[in-house]
Enzyme design. Structure first.
Site, PDB file in Angstrom:
ATOM      1  N   LYS A  66       0.804  -1.178  -0.058  1.00 44.22           N
ATOM      2  CA  LYS A  66       0.014  -0.025  -0.067  1.00 44.22           C
ATOM      3  C   LYS A  66       0.882   1.307   0.039  1.00 44.22           C
ATOM      4  CE  LYS A  66      -3.813  -2.313   2.237  1.00 44.22           C
ATOM      5  NZ  LYS A  66      -4.611  -2.854   3.573  1.00 44.22           N
ATOM      6  N   TYR A 239      -2.719   0.394  11.648  1.00 45.02           N
ATOM      7  CA  TYR A 239      -3.721   0.080  11.777  1.00 45.02           C
ATOM      8  C   TYR A 239      -4.263   0.625  13.219  1.00 45.02           C
ATOM      9  CZ  TYR A 239      -2.843  -2.695   8.021  1.00 45.02           C
ATOM     10  OH  TYR A 239      -2.474  -3.061   6.707  1.00 45.02           O
TER      11      TYR A 239
END
Ligand code: GLN
Length: 303
Positions: A66, A239
Site C-alpha cells: 500500500k 492500523y
C-alpha cells in the site's frame, strides 16, 4: 556501532520464542507458510548491508504494498489525491467498514484497505497498463527485475475477498471509485500478492530513508512527498496498533499479513523483518519485538 552483532543477538533472543503468533489463514494460500521463518535485514544510508536469518526467501508483502502504490499515485496526481482519501489514523482494523459509511466514502487514510482501494482506482485511471506499470515501478525502486506478483496468492485472495468486495462496492456507491469494481479489486489483490524477501523490501524502501532517491540515486519522490508518506506510515502503518508501534519502536513503518514489517529512519537506514506469526491486530508478533529491541539497543529512532 556493530549492527551485525546487534542483529545476531536479536535473532538469537527471538528464534526460540514460544509465543510466535498465528499465521494468517483468511487468505488460504498464506496459511501454507511456516510460522518458523524469521529474518531481519538492515540497509544503512551508505548502503552497507547487515542480515540474519531468512532474509533472501520471498514472502507475500500484502499491505506493505500500500505504501508503494501510494507513492506511485502521489507521484502521478500530486496533492489532488487528498480529496479522495484522508490522512488520519483510523484506530480500527485494516478491513473495518463502518467508519467508511459514517464518513461518506472518504477513507481515513491510504494504508487501510478502503484507502488502498481508492489508490488502486487512481492508479488504474492514470496508468496505461496498470498491473504491468505498477510492477515496473516496484522493480525500479528495488533495482530488481525479478520481483513479481504471486498469482496463486492473488487468486486465493480474490476467491475469499468478500470483505474487500463489500468495501469496494461501498466506495463505489459513494462515488469514490471511478473504474469497474472488479477491475479495482483485481489490481488490489495483485498489488498485495507481490512477493519479496527482506533484502528486496529494505532496498525498495531505501527511497523513504534517502530523501526520495532509490539505491541508484534516481529521484522518485520529492522531499515533501517523502515527509508526508513517512508521516502516514508512522500514524497509520499499523492500523489500531499504530500507537503501540510508535511507542515500542519509534519509526515510520508498515506491516503486512504475510508477516513482514518494513521500517525506516530517514537519513540512517531501512530495516525489514519477517516472522509470519501475527498478533491479534494482524501485525507480525516477533517482527515487532525484533524492531523494538533494535531501536532500544541502538538508541536509533525518530524520537
Ligand atoms: N490483502 C490483504 C487484505 O486486504 C492485506 C491486509 C494486510 O496485509 N493487513 O486483507
Amino acid at each position: 556501532m556493530d549492527f551485525q552483532k546487534i542483529l545476531n543477538d536479536i535473532y538469537a533472543a527471538t528464534k526460540d520464542s514460544s509465543e510466535k503468533g498465528t499465521v494468517a489463514t483468511y487468505i488460504p494460500e498464506l496459511a501454507k507458510v511456516s510460522g518458523d521463518k524469521l529474518g531481519m535485514f538492515l540497509l544503512d544510508a551508505e548502503q552497507n548491508v547487515y542480515s540474519v536469518g531468512d532474509t533472501s526467501e520471498r514472502f507475500s508483502i500484502q499491505s506493505i504494498s500500500k505504501v508503494i502504490a501510494l507513492a506511485q499515485a502521489f507521484d502521478l496526481v500530486g496533492n489532488t489525491l487528498w480529496k479522495r482519501v484522508d490522512v488520519e489514523p483510523s484506530g480500527n482494523p485494516f478491513n473495518f467498514l463502518s467508519l467508511l459509511e459514517q464518513e461518506n466514502g472518504i477513507p481515513r487514510n491510504p494504508l487501510i484497505n478502503a484507502g488502498a482501494l481508492v489508490i488502486s482506482d487512481i492508479l488504474i485511471s492514470n496508468l496505461k497498463d496498470p498491473k504491468a506499470d505498477f510492477l515496473s515501478y516496484v522493480r525500479g525502486l528495488a533495482d530488481d527485475p525479478s520481483i513479481d506478483y504471486d498469482e496463486a496468492v492473488a487468486r486465493s485472495e480474490s476467491e475469499t475477498g468478500f470483505r474487500n468486495r463489500a468495501t469496494a462496492n461501498l466506495l463505489k456507491s459513494f462515488g469514490n471509485i471511478e473504474n469497474d469494481v472488479e477491475e479495482v479489486l483485481d489490481f488490489y489483490f495483485h498489488q498485495c500478492s507481490v512477493a519479496m524477501s527482506c533484502e528486496q523490501l529494505a532496498k525498495t524502501f531505501y527511497v523513504f530513508c534517502n530523501r526520495g532517491k532509490c539505491t541508484k540515486q534516481s529521484e522518485y519522490l520529492t522531499l515533501s512527498q517523502v515527509k508526508r508518506i513517512n508521516a502516514i506510515m508512522l500514524t497509520c502503518g499499523f492500523y489500531d496498533e499504530a500507537g503501540e508501534f510508535a511507542f515500542e519502536v519509534g519509526l515510520p513503518g508498515k506491516s503486512g499479513v504475510g508477516g513482514g514489517i518494513i521500517a525506516v529512519l530517514p537519513d540512517h537506514f531501512s530495516v525489514a523483518v519477517w516472522a509470519p506469526g501475527l498478533n491479534e491486530k494482524g501485525n507480525s508478533l516477533l517482527g515487532m519485538q525484533m524492531l523494538e529491541q533494535f531501536t532500544t539497543q541502538t538508541n536509533l529512532s525518530i524520537f
